[in-house]
Design an enzyme around this catalytic site. Structure first.
Site, PDB file in Angstrom:
ATOM      1  N   LYS A 196       2.410   2.045  -5.162  1.00 11.20           N
ATOM      2  CA  LYS A 196       3.104   1.503  -6.337  1.00 11.20           C
ATOM      3  C   LYS A 196       2.370   1.846  -7.626  1.00 11.20           C
ATOM      4  CE  LYS A 196       3.089  -2.656  -4.588  1.00 11.20           C
ATOM      5  NZ  LYS A 196       2.650  -2.355  -3.210  1.00 11.20           N
TER       6      LYS A 196
ATOM      7  N   ASP B  25       0.823  -1.222   0.000  1.00 10.40           N
ATOM      8  CA  ASP B  25       0.000   0.000   0.000  1.00 10.40           C
ATOM      9  C   ASP B  25       0.852   1.265   0.000  1.00 10.40           C
ATOM     10  OD1 ASP B  25      -2.379  -1.647   0.317  1.00 10.40           O
ATOM     11  OD2 ASP B  25      -1.766  -1.861   2.409  1.00 10.40           O
TER      12      ASP B  25
ATOM     13  N   GLY C 126      -3.862  -4.487  -4.474  1.00  8.78           N
ATOM     14  CA  GLY C 126      -4.650  -3.346  -4.924  1.00  8.78           C
ATOM     15  C   GLY C 126      -3.784  -2.136  -5.203  1.00  8.78           C
ATOM     16  N   HIS C 127      -4.017  -1.496  -6.339  1.00  7.51           N
ATOM     17  CA  HIS C 127      -3.327  -0.264  -6.690  1.00  7.51           C
ATOM     18  C   HIS C 127      -4.379   0.791  -6.991  1.00  7.51           C
ATOM     19  CE1 HIS C 127       0.318  -2.531  -6.953  1.00  7.51           C
ATOM     20  NE2 HIS C 127      -0.006  -3.159  -8.059  1.00  7.51           N
TER      21      HIS C 127
ATOM     22  N   GLN D   4       1.853  -6.577  -3.588  1.00  7.98           N
ATOM     23  CA  GLN D   4       2.232  -6.594  -2.175  1.00  7.98           C
ATOM     24  C   GLN D   4       3.577  -5.879  -1.977  1.00  7.98           C
ATOM     25  OE1 GLN D   4       1.203  -9.920  -3.485  1.00  7.98           O
ATOM     26  NE2 GLN D   4      -0.869  -9.282  -3.015  1.00  7.98           N
TER      27      GLN D   4
END
Length: 433
Positions: free
Chosen positions: A16, A13, A40-41, A223
């Site tokens: 990225k 988180d 998640g991005h 991650q």
């Protein structure tokens, strides 16, 4: 043109997606090389915010070919839902490529994930329940289903039978659950084959040819370093290699074709799920960081655990990834603090019960779990940095803080996130040559 790896340098988180977006329109390919739809991005483009989970962040750029590599585990239904969501907003996803060797997350992987996590009770890992861990376990146990298996029903059925043989024994006899039906599972998997097939390719061959032809490829990790199955805070990790070495195994590209490794760190630090977190703030300061930084999971919505910047974690990330550059995000979140603490060491409890100072990441996880942070601090600033276009415009206290983190990390900070928008990032050194 280079092969560039971009990884998270903390517990995930870190931003990225934004870092990828910064250079995404300057490369030809963006490759996800690990993880699944538990990652998640968030990418902000103008007034539009895109929450990406399984897809590479480069899919937002029309001139970039997005690739899901062989190291990713793919839930077809989750993939289709994400594609449909983007296409409904006018994003063309037709050039997506999916490795024929990537492993599939079957419905029984999700079942096993949820049942096992409940069974573990207080010893749970804190998974998202999406079947990622069981799919990787199938891969290592050599009973996994790969993308190309979907296109031969007889072959697929043999694979499902082999995979369910032990799982059904465990579900029925250990967990007192109903056995999973083989034919129903085969039908579910075969049903996704036609839609998936146009995207499927030998992506390893394609990427190697692209690099040989002078194309640029960005390898995007899901991650982060501290969640790597080998190098993270085991067992509170994900099930794949999130570190830079995973880019090679997860894409089929050799290490001699990697030219630069970029790590992404927040100006503070967060973590989701279970596991040790030395600088965690279980107080008003932690809640302030959570609210100021909007620290809630892109995929799960879970509130993130928040703490001050940990220099030992960043130095470790530089070491195991071979980082050449750091992108420091969310510096703007710290605006308004009178002083800003940051961790420069740990006090740890040794196996014999004695106590010692540790200035590098402990490899013994029991020692790491016992670590209490040793802090230094620097003056904060009140000026709003969100609209500033160069590092020299930052208040001196912000510049000093960045330089100190750079020194402690042992790697140059090449870009700084000064706000949530696509244009709210300040470059100090070029990330692509």
């Amino acid at each position: 043109m280079p092969g560039i790896v971009l990884v998270g340098a903390q517990w995930g988180d870190e931003g990225k997606g934004k870092a990828t977006d910064l250079i995404g329109d300057k490369v030809d390919y963006v490759v996800r090389f690990n993880g699944g739809n538990n990652a998640g991005h968030t990418v902000v483009v103008g007034n539009e915010t895109y929450a990406l989970h399984l897809l590479p962040s480069g899919i937002i750029h029309p001139n970039v070919t997005p690739v899901i590599g062989n190291g990713v585990v793919v839930d077809p239904e989750a993939l289709f839902a994400e594609l449909d969501g983007l296409e409904s907003r006018g994003v063309d996803c037709s050039n997506l490529l999916v490795s024929e060797s990537a492993h599939i997350i079957a419905s029984y992987d999700r079942t096993i994930d949820k049942v096992t996590e409940r069974f573990l009770g207080k010893h749970k890992i804190g998974t998202t329940g999406r079947g990622i861990g069981p799919a990787y376990a199938d891969k290592v146990n050599r009973v996994g289903i790969r993308v190309h298996d979907l296109f031969n029903t007889d072959h697929l059925r043999d694979k499902v039978i082999a995979s369910l043989h032990q799982k059904n024994q465990m579900l029925v006899k250990l967990y007192n659950r109903r056995a999973i039906d083989v034919e129903q599972t085969v039908d579910q998997l075969a049903a996704v084959a036609d839609r998936l097939k146009p995207y499927v390719a030998n992506t390893s061959l394609l990427l190697n040819k692209a690099l040989d032809d002078g194309k640029s490829v960005l390898f995007e990790g899901g991650q982060a370093t501290m969640l790597d199955v080998d190098h993270g805070t085991y067992p509170f990790v994900t099930s794949s290699n999130c570190t830079a070495g995973g880019a090679c195994t997860g894409s089929g590209v050799g290490p001699t074709k990697i030219d630069r490794v970029i790590g992404v760190s927040k100006a503070y630090i967060t973590r989701v799920g279970e596991g040790p977190f030395p600088t965690e703030l279980n107080n008003d300061q932690g809640e302030w960081l959570r609210q100021q930084g909007h620290e809630f999971g892109v995929t799960t919505g879970r509130p993130r655990r928040c703490g001050w910047f940990d220099a030992l974690v960043n130095r470790y990330a530089v070491q195991v990834n071979g980082l050449t550059d750091i992108v420091l995000t969310k510096l703007d979140v710290l605006t308004g603090l009178e002083t800003i603490p940051f961790c420069i060491g740990y006090n740890v409890t040794m196996a014999d019960g004695s106590h010692a100072r540790c200035d590098d990441m402990p490899t013994d996880q029991a020692e790491f779990a016992s670590a209490t942070p040793i802090y230094d601090e620097m003056p904060g600033w009140n000026e709003d940095i969100a609209g500033m276009q160069s590092f020299d415009e930052f208040p001196q206290a912000a510049q000093d803080y960045v330089h100190r983190l750079e020194d402690l990390s042992g790697c140059r900070i090449s870009a700084i996130g000064s706000g949530p928008g696509r244009d709210q990032i300040v470059s100090i050194h070029s990330l692509i040559d």
